[in-house]
Enzyme design. Structure first.
Site, PDB file in Angstrom:
ATOM      1  CB  ALA A 156      13.603 -55.690 124.648  1.00  0.00           C
TER       2      ALA A 156
ATOM      3  CB  VAL B 191      20.301 -53.132 121.878  1.00  0.00           C
ATOM      4  CG1 VAL B 191      21.055 -52.772 123.277  1.00  0.00           C
ATOM      5  CG2 VAL B 191      20.354 -51.935 121.032  1.00  0.00           C
TER       6      VAL B 191
ATOM      7  CD  GLU C 199      20.184 -64.185 121.600  1.00  0.00           C
ATOM      8  OE1 GLU C 199      18.832 -64.545 121.710  1.00  0.00           O
ATOM      9  OE2 GLU C 199      20.465 -63.101 121.389  1.00  0.00           O
TER      10      GLU C 199
ATOM     11  CG  ASP D  93      19.893 -57.620 125.461  1.00  0.00           C
ATOM     12  OD1 ASP D  93      20.072 -58.240 126.932  1.00  0.00           O
ATOM     13  OD2 ASP D  93      18.970 -57.235 124.938  1.00  0.00           O
TER      14      ASP D  93
ATOM     15  NE  ARG E  33      16.243 -60.831 116.593  1.00  0.00           N
ATOM     16  CZ  ARG E  33      15.373 -59.957 117.417  1.00  0.00           C
ATOM     17  NH1 ARG E  33      16.036 -59.226 118.306  1.00  0.00           N
ATOM     18  NH2 ARG E  33      14.286 -60.065 117.704  1.00  0.00           N
TER      19      ARG E  33
ATOM     20  CG  HIS F  57      17.602 -61.538 123.485  1.00  0.00           C
ATOM     21  ND1 HIS F  57      17.649 -62.172 122.270  1.00  0.00           N
ATOM     22  CD2 HIS F  57      16.658 -60.535 123.367  1.00  0.00           C
ATOM     23  CE1 HIS F  57      16.703 -61.271 121.433  1.00  0.00           C
ATOM     24  NE2 HIS F  57      16.467 -60.255 121.964  1.00  0.00           N
TER      25      HIS F  57
END
Length: 351
Positions: free
Chosen positions: A315, A262, A293, A288, A264, A312
């Site tokens: 959060a 969670v 990305e 995640d 980078r 991602h």
């Protein structure tokens, strides 16, 4: 840091008027300048860069830059573009503080390639910590999914198969290693401790953290991973953390270890992770964040039976904007009163 009776701050990214007013209520000494007609509209919660299809006219761009260049403090990097940050830093010698809306905003500051004089003059802070709760929940979810055999359950359900009963793992019988005990890591430690796990955590400072049973110096990471049942990676992406979780770590893990990521995506060497998944050293991975990305469509992670891909999004919360607004107000108070700011970017390692 000297005290000021007031501070002119400019909102350089989209922010709802209710959150602007919240900042003004929390710190009345702020002169908070904003013009929602000049920032790109958000497409969803906490979409700080705004809709890229929204293009300013030349006059609007000039007005936006004039507004931004009048700031002593900035809420957000203008348009979340490092080049725009570099432009306003060069144009505005009165700029003293910039808060990035991203927890990992140090990378954006680094990308602006500012000179040493600018890095000395301006304090950069991030929203690090405001995402801790949601990300810690995802980490718990990921470790639980691995402990309870989610892929096996899903496969049996899809096949309408009722197998013989089998034993699941229990969190309160597991040792969980949290790699990185910053804001996110501390929240992870608190939750796993509450569920009865033995919690280990890597540290550079050696400072105790609530809920952590054993502090592990980062140099001892390879040795530690062989003694734990789950690894939760929360580290920021820096030159020092790049591929920290690589082939040497995966070679040393206890077979079947559960991994949740969670922080980078650059912290984990994905090729090494895939090898470890294929031979069973990693029993399950809940991810995640990724090196690239969006995750490329040809990435083997998409189709791996023991990988959970989250885009991602762990959060993301409708409360994020309010939390970041509150963080800005708190740090504005600290700046005006001459107190140290929270979540200051290290301008050597940029995290």
């Amino acid at each position: 840091m000297s005290t000021h009776k007031s501070l002119r701050a400019v909102v350089a990214v989209p922010l709802a008027e209710e959150h602007c007013r919240l900042i003004e209520r929390l710190e009345p000494r702020l002169e908070l300048v904003r013009d929602s007609a000049l920032t790109r509209p958000m497409r969803g919660p906490a979409d700080w860069s705004g809709d890229p299809a929204h293009v300013r006219t030349d006059a609007e761009q000039r007005a936006f830059e004039e507004m931004v260049d009048s700031a002593e403090a900035l809420f957000g990097i203008p348009d979340v573009e490092p080049a725009a940050l570099a432009r306003t830093v060069a144009a505005n010698p009165g700029l003293r503080w910039v808060m990035t809306t991203a927890a990992g905003g140090g990378g954006q500051v680094k990308a602006a390639a500012l000179d040493d004089a600018a890095l000395e003059r301006i304090v950069f802070t991030t929203s690090a910590g405001v995402h801790g709760g949601p990300l810690a929940e995802f980490a718990v979810f990921g470790v639980l999914a691995g402990a309870k055999g989610l892929p096996r359950l899903r496969a049996d359900q899809d096949g309408r198969a009722w197998p013989d009963r089998w034993e699941m793992r229990q969190i309160d019988e597991m040792t969980v290693l949290v790699v990185g005990l910053g804001g996110i890591g501390a929240e992870c430690a608190r939750r796993f401790h509450a569920l009865g796990a033995e919690v280990w955590g890597t540290t550079r400072s050696g400072a105790p953290v609530e809920g952590v049973d054993r502090l592990v110096p980062l140099d001892d990471l390879v040795e530690a991973v062989g003694k734990v049942d789950a690894i939760v990676v929360t580290l920021p992406g820096t030159d020092q953390t790049h591929h920290l979780i690589g082939a040497d770590v995966f070679a040393a893990v206890r077979p079947g270890v559960v991994l949740a990521s969670v922080g980078r995506g650059s912290v984990i060497d994905e090729d090494a992770l895939l090898s470890a998944l294929d031979d069973g050293r990693v029993g399950f991975a809940a991810l995640d964040v990724f090196e690239a990305e969006p995750l490329p469509v040809d990435s083997p992670l998409w189709g791996h039976p023991r990988v959970l891909v989250s885009p991602h999004t762990a959060a993301l919360s409708s409360k994020e904007e309010e939390r970041i607004a509150r963080r800005f107000a708190e740090n504005a108070t600290r700046l005006i009163d001459g107190q140290p700011l929270r979540a200051v970017v290290d301008t050597v390692e940029f995290y």
